[in-house]
Design a protein around this motif. Sequence first.
Motif, PDB file in Angstrom:
ATOM      1  N   ALA A  95     -36.966  68.590 -16.125  1.00 64.65           N
ATOM      2  CA  ALA A  95     -36.646  69.676 -15.201  1.00 64.65           C
ATOM      3  C   ALA A  95     -37.167  71.013 -15.730  1.00 64.65           C
ATOM      4  CB  ALA A  95     -35.137  69.747 -14.998  1.00 64.65           C
ATOM      5  N   LEU A  96     -37.122  71.210 -17.049  1.00 71.16           N
ATOM      6  CA  LEU A  96     -37.682  72.422 -17.636  1.00 71.16           C
ATOM      7  C   LEU A  96     -39.194  72.483 -17.430  1.00 71.16           C
ATOM      8  CD1 LEU A  96     -36.840  74.909 -19.294  1.00 71.16           C
ATOM      9  CD2 LEU A  96     -37.319  73.587 -21.362  1.00 71.16           C
ATOM     10  N   LEU A  97     -39.853  71.335 -17.555  1.00 66.73           N
ATOM     11  CA  LEU A  97     -41.287  71.280 -17.268  1.00 66.73           C
ATOM     12  C   LEU A  97     -41.562  71.622 -15.810  1.00 66.73           C
ATOM     13  CD1 LEU A  97     -44.225  70.502 -17.967  1.00 66.73           C
ATOM     14  CD2 LEU A  97     -43.614  68.124 -17.450  1.00 66.73           C
ATOM     15  N   GLY A  98     -40.713  71.141 -14.897  1.00 62.99           N
ATOM     16  CA  GLY A  98     -40.888  71.476 -13.490  1.00 62.99           C
ATOM     17  C   GLY A  98     -40.712  72.955 -13.215  1.00 62.99           C
ATOM     18  N   ALA A 135     -46.917  87.330  -9.361  1.00 63.42           N
ATOM     19  CA  ALA A 135     -45.623  86.786  -9.754  1.00 63.42           C
ATOM     20  C   ALA A 135     -45.227  87.340 -11.121  1.00 63.42           C
ATOM     21  CB  ALA A 135     -45.689  85.262  -9.804  1.00 63.42           C
ATOM     22  N   PRO A 136     -43.935  87.348 -11.441  1.00 57.63           N
ATOM     23  CA  PRO A 136     -43.499  87.842 -12.746  1.00 57.63           C
ATOM     24  C   PRO A 136     -44.036  86.961 -13.867  1.00 57.63           C
ATOM     25  CG  PRO A 136     -41.695  86.767 -11.588  1.00 57.63           C
ATOM     26  CD  PRO A 136     -42.818  86.902 -10.607  1.00 57.63           C
ATOM     27  N   ARG A 137     -44.455  87.610 -14.935  1.00 53.58           N
ATOM     28  CA  ARG A 137     -45.039  86.877 -16.043  1.00 53.58           C
ATOM     29  C   ARG A 137     -44.013  86.469 -17.087  1.00 53.58           C
ATOM     30  NH1 ARG A 137     -50.438  90.663 -17.134  1.00 53.58           N
ATOM     31  NH2 ARG A 137     -51.288  90.506 -15.009  1.00 53.58           N
ATOM     32  N   PHE A 138     -42.820  87.015 -17.039  1.00 54.83           N
ATOM     33  CA  PHE A 138     -41.847  86.727 -18.077  1.00 54.83           C
ATOM     34  C   PHE A 138     -41.111  85.411 -17.830  1.00 54.83           C
ATOM     35  CE2 PHE A 138     -42.304  91.360 -17.979  1.00 54.83           C
ATOM     36  CZ  PHE A 138     -42.679  91.592 -19.296  1.00 54.83           C
ATOM     37  N   THR A 139     -40.907  85.038 -16.564  1.00 57.93           N
ATOM     38  CA  THR A 139     -40.160  83.814 -16.278  1.00 57.93           C
ATOM     39  C   THR A 139     -40.859  82.572 -16.807  1.00 57.93           C
ATOM     40  OG1 THR A 139     -39.256  84.885 -14.312  1.00 57.93           O
ATOM     41  CG2 THR A 139     -39.038  82.503 -14.472  1.00 57.93           C
ATOM     42  N   PRO A 140     -42.151  82.334 -16.493  1.00 55.77           N
ATOM     43  CA  PRO A 140     -42.787  81.150 -17.098  1.00 55.77           C
ATOM     44  C   PRO A 140     -42.881  81.231 -18.614  1.00 55.77           C
ATOM     45  CG  PRO A 140     -44.401  82.493 -15.931  1.00 55.77           C
ATOM     46  CD  PRO A 140     -43.059  83.037 -15.572  1.00 55.77           C
ATOM     47  N   LEU A 141     -42.951  82.460 -19.161  1.00 58.66           N
ATOM     48  CA  LEU A 141     -42.986  82.598 -20.619  1.00 58.66           C
ATOM     49  C   LEU A 141     -41.680  82.126 -21.234  1.00 58.66           C
ATOM     50  CD1 LEU A 141     -44.504  83.591 -23.120  1.00 58.66           C
ATOM     51  CD2 LEU A 141     -43.542  85.865 -22.717  1.00 58.66           C
ATOM     52  N   VAL A 142     -40.562  82.448 -20.591  1.00 62.15           N
ATOM     53  CA  VAL A 142     -39.256  82.014 -21.096  1.00 62.15           C
ATOM     54  C   VAL A 142     -39.150  80.491 -21.072  1.00 62.15           C
ATOM     55  CG1 VAL A 142     -36.782  82.060 -20.650  1.00 62.15           C
ATOM     56  CG2 VAL A 142     -38.116  84.170 -20.511  1.00 62.15           C
ATOM     57  N   GLY A 190     -41.621  78.350 -21.019  1.00 64.41           N
ATOM     58  CA  GLY A 190     -42.554  77.805 -21.986  1.00 64.41           C
ATOM     59  C   GLY A 190     -42.034  77.886 -23.413  1.00 64.41           C
ATOM     60  N   LEU A 191     -41.374  78.988 -23.756  1.00 66.07           N
ATOM     61  CA  LEU A 191     -40.807  79.124 -25.101  1.00 66.07           C
ATOM     62  C   LEU A 191     -39.667  78.133 -25.322  1.00 66.07           C
ATOM     63  CD1 LEU A 191     -40.802  83.016 -25.576  1.00 66.07           C
ATOM     64  CD2 LEU A 191     -42.340  81.337 -26.629  1.00 66.07           C
ATOM     65  N   LEU A 192     -38.843  77.926 -24.291  1.00 67.52           N
ATOM     66  CA  LEU A 192     -37.763  76.947 -24.428  1.00 67.52           C
ATOM     67  C   LEU A 192     -38.322  75.542 -24.647  1.00 67.52           C
ATOM     68  CD1 LEU A 192     -35.222  78.115 -21.688  1.00 67.52           C
ATOM     69  CD2 LEU A 192     -34.976  78.280 -24.168  1.00 67.52           C
TER      70      LEU A 192
END
Length: 599
Positions: A541-544, A311-318, A320-322
Amino acid sequence: MAALVCAIGLLPWLSRTDPALTVLKARSVERDPTPETLRAIREGLGLDDGPSALLGHWLGGLLHADAGRSWVSDTEVLPAVLQALGASLLLMAGALVVAAVTVGVVCARTLRPGSRGQLGGRRPGGTGSAMLAALPEFLVASVLASVIGVQLGWLPALGWYGPRWMLLPSLALGLPVGAVLGRMLDDLLPAAFTEPWALAAAARGVPPTSLVRKALRRCAPALLPNLGLFMVGLTGGSVAVEQIFDIPGLGRLTLRAALAQDLPVLQTGTLMLMILATAATLLARTGMRGLIGPALRDGALHSLHRPTQPAPRFTPLVYGLLLAAVIALGLPRDPLALDTTARLQAPSAAHPFGTDALGRDVLARIAHGAPNTLGIALAVSAVALVGGVLFGLLPRLSGPLVDTVNSVPPVLAALLVTGVAGGGPWTPALAVAVVAWSPLAAHTSALLQQERATVHLTATRAFGAGPGYLFWHELLPAVLPPVVRHALLRLPGIALSLAALGFLGLGSQPPSPEWGLLLAENQPYVERAPWTVLAPATVLALLGALAVTAAGGARLPRPRPWPKRRPVRRGGPGPAAPQPEPTRHTALTSSPTGTPRRI
């Protein structure tokens, strides 16, 4: 089940309060609790005989279809429980219809002919369903009731008088459940579309609709156990939704009986939930065997959990940063500072998320409540994952436990835990952990049963692999990644269960900034100041979204093949013996002219 019924029978004595005093307050608040009055109530209810005598009298009455009379209302228990069960079953049916439509929307991209999911590639997106799965049911119910029911007036928002009254609560219950089931189904479909039967059917020109229908049937057995759990959860666990819409359901009836220590109603309602859980589990197991057929016995299945593209690694990073940015911006602020002149102010530069009814900064309360909420949710998720996998690997042991534990709503579990362990900040966590492992155990057992019937496992066993090798190199790598993804998918749900207990007053108490308590405190002001509820809901929702996108990368590396055996050297150490030249074979054939020639 017998142990659970006995524990509920002991609840008035475990709660360390006088049951007669609780019954008196439920019957008449103005009446003084004099010793003579309490003594008369104990004699009338038979409390002086002890819990064992009461339990035996109740069980003896069940043999004659008599569940006794309510301690509070002095009415027959069984008709009231059956009426509440009918309302809950009707609400469950409507929620399942909404969930089925939601599953179709979530899996629409994968089911589209020629999509990347059908070609075995990674599926795009899916964060919308993650946010939908992370929304609390009581929050969805509050928004639907206030916006659609009150402000717009499109549908009735209070009562239970006909089909129109069940639309809004069915949406509130079915949307999050459909999002979770849709994510689980979307995780299985790509492997089903790349199985040999699917490729052969596509090559022969089978219509795409028929192929999609067969793929859904192939993936359904892995979801049926969790669907049974959701059915029971929709019936007994929808207490908050039933309270918001004033629905006389079984969950609300059981909760009120537990709070009032109305023992006959509490025991009968819990018994109905357990019977429903047993019936749903039996139907799920029967449907699983009927859909797969003799392939479970003959070992003719293919694994649906092969390693896929990362899976792409940048989406959960974004995401998580938010989430980290929200927490970092709010931690320097004081979550308990009161400013009565700034009550219910809209978001501004001074208060980015606005203020609540007491003038406290919402951003500060969200940030300071994050360590408590996220820490407890992560700890409970880890315990649930370990317990679910361990019990799921022992299906004969976990089957009856899952049936029993799943019949206990989290609210009733919280009351039982409070009665045994007492109140405290970890009481909601213990209550949620008691019931959170059962869906993961059911998922593990279903995947394990299918994986043991796969062709490659039969072939590996035929090559001489032992049970240990099969478990560590074949079964565990195939079962553990989807269960881990399922656990991450349920991380927001566990946080929501803690929030629901706080919403119902069984969790943290004011002035704690726990997220569930924030939603409960600000829910009455959702019409005047919607930001007080939307802000913590958006963070949930961001946590989800973070949990679901991170779940896409939860997979184990490919198992290493068996080590190659070195050739055995004869004659001791030294240079390897020269290999003999291949034998030359000669044969006679005829040339075009008929003359024999040697080749």
